[in-house]
Design a protein around this motif. Sequence first.
Motif, PDB file in Angstrom:
ATOM      1  N   ASP A  11      45.702  44.635  41.511  1.00 41.94           N
ATOM      2  CA  ASP A  11      44.394  46.121  41.201  1.00 41.94           C
ATOM      3  C   ASP A  11      43.149  45.202  41.375  1.00 41.94           C
ATOM      4  O   ASP A  11      42.150  46.075  41.640  1.00 41.94           O
ATOM      5  N   CYS A  12      42.819  43.673  41.275  1.00 40.37           N
ATOM      6  CA  CYS A  12      41.393  43.685  41.325  1.00 40.37           C
ATOM      7  C   CYS A  12      41.297  42.801  42.477  1.00 40.37           C
ATOM      8  O   CYS A  12      40.430  42.631  42.411  1.00 40.37           O
ATOM      9  N   ALA A  13      41.926  43.150  43.607  1.00 38.40           N
ATOM     10  CA  ALA A  13      41.893  43.165  44.974  1.00 38.40           C
ATOM     11  C   ALA A  13      40.852  44.015  46.334  1.00 38.40           C
ATOM     12  O   ALA A  13      41.262  45.347  45.727  1.00 38.40           O
ATOM     13  N   GLU A  14      40.685  43.557  46.785  1.00 42.06           N
ATOM     14  CA  GLU A  14      39.507  44.082  47.874  1.00 42.06           C
ATOM     15  C   GLU A  14      40.095  43.384  48.624  1.00 42.06           C
ATOM     16  O   GLU A  14      39.869  42.727  49.378  1.00 42.06           O
ATOM     17  N   LEU A  15      40.283  45.063  50.346  1.00 41.29           N
ATOM     18  CA  LEU A  15      41.084  44.372  51.069  1.00 41.29           C
ATOM     19  C   LEU A  15      39.612  44.612  52.496  1.00 41.29           C
ATOM     20  O   LEU A  15      39.717  45.871  53.110  1.00 41.29           O
TER      21      LEU A  15
ATOM     22  N   GLN B 230      50.354  36.668  45.495  1.00 42.15           N
ATOM     23  CA  GLN B 230      51.201  36.425  43.748  1.00 42.15           C
ATOM     24  C   GLN B 230      50.791  34.907  42.793  1.00 42.15           C
ATOM     25  O   GLN B 230      50.705  35.854  41.750  1.00 42.15           O
ATOM     26  N   GLN B 231      49.914  34.639  43.237  1.00 39.85           N
ATOM     27  CA  GLN B 231      49.060  33.349  41.744  1.00 39.85           C
ATOM     28  C   GLN B 231      47.848  34.823  41.269  1.00 39.85           C
ATOM     29  O   GLN B 231      48.346  34.327  39.911  1.00 39.85           O
ATOM     30  N   VAL B 232      47.381  35.900  41.901  1.00 36.90           N
ATOM     31  CA  VAL B 232      46.927  36.581  41.345  1.00 36.90           C
ATOM     32  C   VAL B 232      47.170  36.998  40.855  1.00 36.90           C
ATOM     33  O   VAL B 232      46.679  37.192  38.824  1.00 36.90           O
ATOM     34  N   LYS B 233      48.161  37.837  41.151  1.00 39.12           N
ATOM     35  CA  LYS B 233      49.067  39.165  40.378  1.00 39.12           C
ATOM     36  C   LYS B 233      50.249  38.099  38.654  1.00 39.12           C
ATOM     37  O   LYS B 233      49.783  38.592  37.770  1.00 39.12           O
ATOM     38  N   ARG B 234      49.893  36.971  38.811  1.00 41.19           N
ATOM     39  CA  ARG B 234      50.899  36.012  38.028  1.00 41.19           C
ATOM     40  C   ARG B 234      49.305  36.550  36.416  1.00 41.19           C
ATOM     41  O   ARG B 234      49.432  36.702  35.474  1.00 41.19           O
ATOM     42  N   ASN B 235      48.338  35.738  36.973  1.00 44.32           N
ATOM     43  CA  ASN B 235      47.664  35.325  36.525  1.00 44.32           C
ATOM     44  C   ASN B 235      47.395  37.397  35.531  1.00 44.32           C
ATOM     45  O   ASN B 235      46.610  37.128  34.406  1.00 44.32           O
ATOM     46  N   GLU B 236      46.808  38.253  36.606  1.00 41.17           N
ATOM     47  CA  GLU B 236      46.388  39.476  36.065  1.00 41.17           C
ATOM     48  C   GLU B 236      47.442  39.638  34.924  1.00 41.17           C
ATOM     49  O   GLU B 236      46.481  40.652  34.086  1.00 41.17           O
ATOM     50  N   GLN B 237      48.646  39.780  35.295  1.00 40.36           N
ATOM     51  CA  GLN B 237      50.091  39.256  34.202  1.00 40.36           C
ATOM     52  C   GLN B 237      49.363  39.369  33.370  1.00 40.36           C
ATOM     53  O   GLN B 237      49.801  40.066  31.639  1.00 40.36           O
ATOM     54  N   ARG B 238      48.700  38.141  32.764  1.00 42.73           N
ATOM     55  CA  ARG B 238      48.405  37.091  31.540  1.00 42.73           C
ATOM     56  C   ARG B 238      47.259  37.412  30.911  1.00 42.73           C
ATOM     57  O   ARG B 238      47.059  37.012  29.605  1.00 42.73           O
ATOM     58  N   ASN B 239      45.916  38.406  31.960  1.00 41.29           N
ATOM     59  CA  ASN B 239      44.961  38.606  31.144  1.00 41.29           C
ATOM     60  C   ASN B 239      45.217  40.087  30.282  1.00 41.29           C
ATOM     61  O   ASN B 239      45.985  40.996  30.574  1.00 41.29           O
ATOM     62  N   THR B 240      44.342  40.087  29.025  1.00 39.69           N
ATOM     63  CA  THR B 240      44.290  41.435  28.653  1.00 39.69           C
ATOM     64  C   THR B 240      43.257  42.048  29.006  1.00 39.69           C
ATOM     65  O   THR B 240      42.103  41.782  29.960  1.00 39.69           O
ATOM     66  N   GLU B 241      43.050  43.585  28.842  1.00 36.26           N
ATOM     67  CA  GLU B 241      41.853  44.716  28.779  1.00 36.26           C
ATOM     68  C   GLU B 241      40.310  43.534  28.900  1.00 36.26           C
ATOM     69  O   GLU B 241      39.610  43.643  29.258  1.00 36.26           O
ATOM     70  N   HIS B 242      40.378  42.742  27.418  1.00 36.73           N
ATOM     71  CA  HIS B 242      38.976  42.470  26.851  1.00 36.73           C
ATOM     72  C   HIS B 242      38.499  40.768  28.179  1.00 36.73           C
ATOM     73  O   HIS B 242      37.748  40.273  28.455  1.00 36.73           O
TER      74      HIS B 242
END
Length: 176
Positions: A132-136, A84-96
Amino acid sequence: GKGKTSNAVGMAIRMSGAGGRVIFAQFMKGNESAELNILRQLPQVKVLKVNKEFGFYNEMSDEDKAEITALHNDILQEIVECVQQVKRNEQRNTEHDACPPILIVLDEITYPCRWNLIDEVAFQNLLKDLPDCAELVMTGRDPLDFMIEASDYWSDVEMKRHPFEKGVGARIGVEY
C-alpha cells in the motif's frame, strides 16, 4: 530526449527529499546517463540497471537478447525482493507507525515487455503485489494493456519540437 525519464527522475528526487525510499531501475539502457550520478548520491535511492550496452533491439543477436533478458530478470528479481521486504515491514507496523513511502521507477519498462526481454508473468505478479505504501512509475512508449490497467496515472509525453530536428545530437546534461 522527450522527458519521460526526466519526469521520473524528478519524482525520485521529490520522494527522496520527502524522506521516502526509491528504487530506480533502468531497462534497455546500458550507457551511463548523468541523472544516475546524482540519484546514486541520495541515501534512500537504490539504482538498478544493466551495465552493458546492447544497442537497439533490431541490431541485437539472439545471444544478446538472451543475455539482456537474463539481466532484466535479475533486476526484476531484486525489485521483487525489495518489495517483499517492504511488505514484511508494512505488516509489522501499526496504524500509528505507518510504512514509509517507497517509489519504484521502472524506466523504459515498456520495451522489454513488448519485445519479450523480461519475464512478463513475474512482472505482472509484481504489479499485483505492491504494498500500500508503494508508488509505481513506468516509462516508455506504447505500454501494453496490462500496464495501463495497473496504472493510477497515465501520461503521454509528446515531442512538439526538438533540437535533433535541426541536426543537434544528444548533449550531456540535457538529453543524457
